[in-house]
Design an enzyme around this catalytic site. Sequence first.
Site: not given
Length: 347
Positions: A255-257, A284, A312
């Site tokens: 997800l953070h990508d 994460e 983020f």
Amino acid sequence: MENQTNQPSPASIMQIGSGFWASKILLSAVKFELFTHLAKEGSLSAKEIKSLLKLNCTDRHLFDFLDALFSFGFLKRDGLLETAKYSNSLDTELFLDKAKTTYVGGMLEMMNDRLYGFWGNLEDGLKTGLVQNESKNGNEPIFVNLYKDPELLKGFVNAMTGIQIGNFMALAQKFDFSKHKTFLDVGGSAGILSTMVAKHNSNMSCTTFDLPAVEAMAKETIQKFEVSNQVKAVSGDFFADSFPKADVVTMGNILHDWNEENKLMLMQKAYDALPDGGVFIAIESVIDNERKQNSFGLMMSLNMLIETGDGFDYTFDDFNKWATQIGFKSTSLLALTGPTSAAIAYK
């Protein structure tokens, strides 16, 4: 790192400001495979290390290098200077010996080979909001480059394995899988998470799902851990394809990508793949809601600026907001290892 005394001091300022010195010393030792050699030999003198690693610096500078590693706690030392014998600390013996399955150095190798240089462009990233890695100046996005270059891809996969294997083991043991039968890891890379879940939960049938370029690596992992009766590798594109159905769907450092729009899209796909009572888990470096304790999570988020431009890391409040928006009934947060947590959403 906040000054807890009533007296002003530059100590923490200088410690952080010179932090790249300590980082590069450790990264260089990993690059030289120093800890792997020491794990094999037991202990070595500086002279033996110099010969083994083919180093041409002065003896004094080699002592400085090794003694700095000793002062950080990464090496043990018996003796001083010419009489000293060096060996691994408890942590480096377990986590930085390439011959062990517990090796986490893949991430450190990628930090040394790629990220160390790219982070020199952080000022440009903050000024422009643009990616600062190989994709800079209009080149193809990082993931396109990765999947075109087998060596670059292998290094990336090893890095992801290194940074997450402890968390994958923790999730496999901490989360209650007894109520479920099927498991899907989206963006499963080398298949480590599916393998760990299978090893610790005999009731689970697991699928690791990623692009065709990593399928062979995942199958190698499955064979290595002897879990082929429980784990299979399935090729697919998590942007273009629907997810296979499963009781539990996970994403580790996925997800953070991406930006918020793509985060919501991926969570929606996970929701659609789940039955009522199913579970979505994002693993994460979830930032604390007050944004003051998980420094690693904040730095990882800046790393997403370097690597992807608009990706983020996020707080649990962020995750809860997105999960509620999609329709999940409830959420929870499960601490794993170090700065990493499992953000969990229940359908």
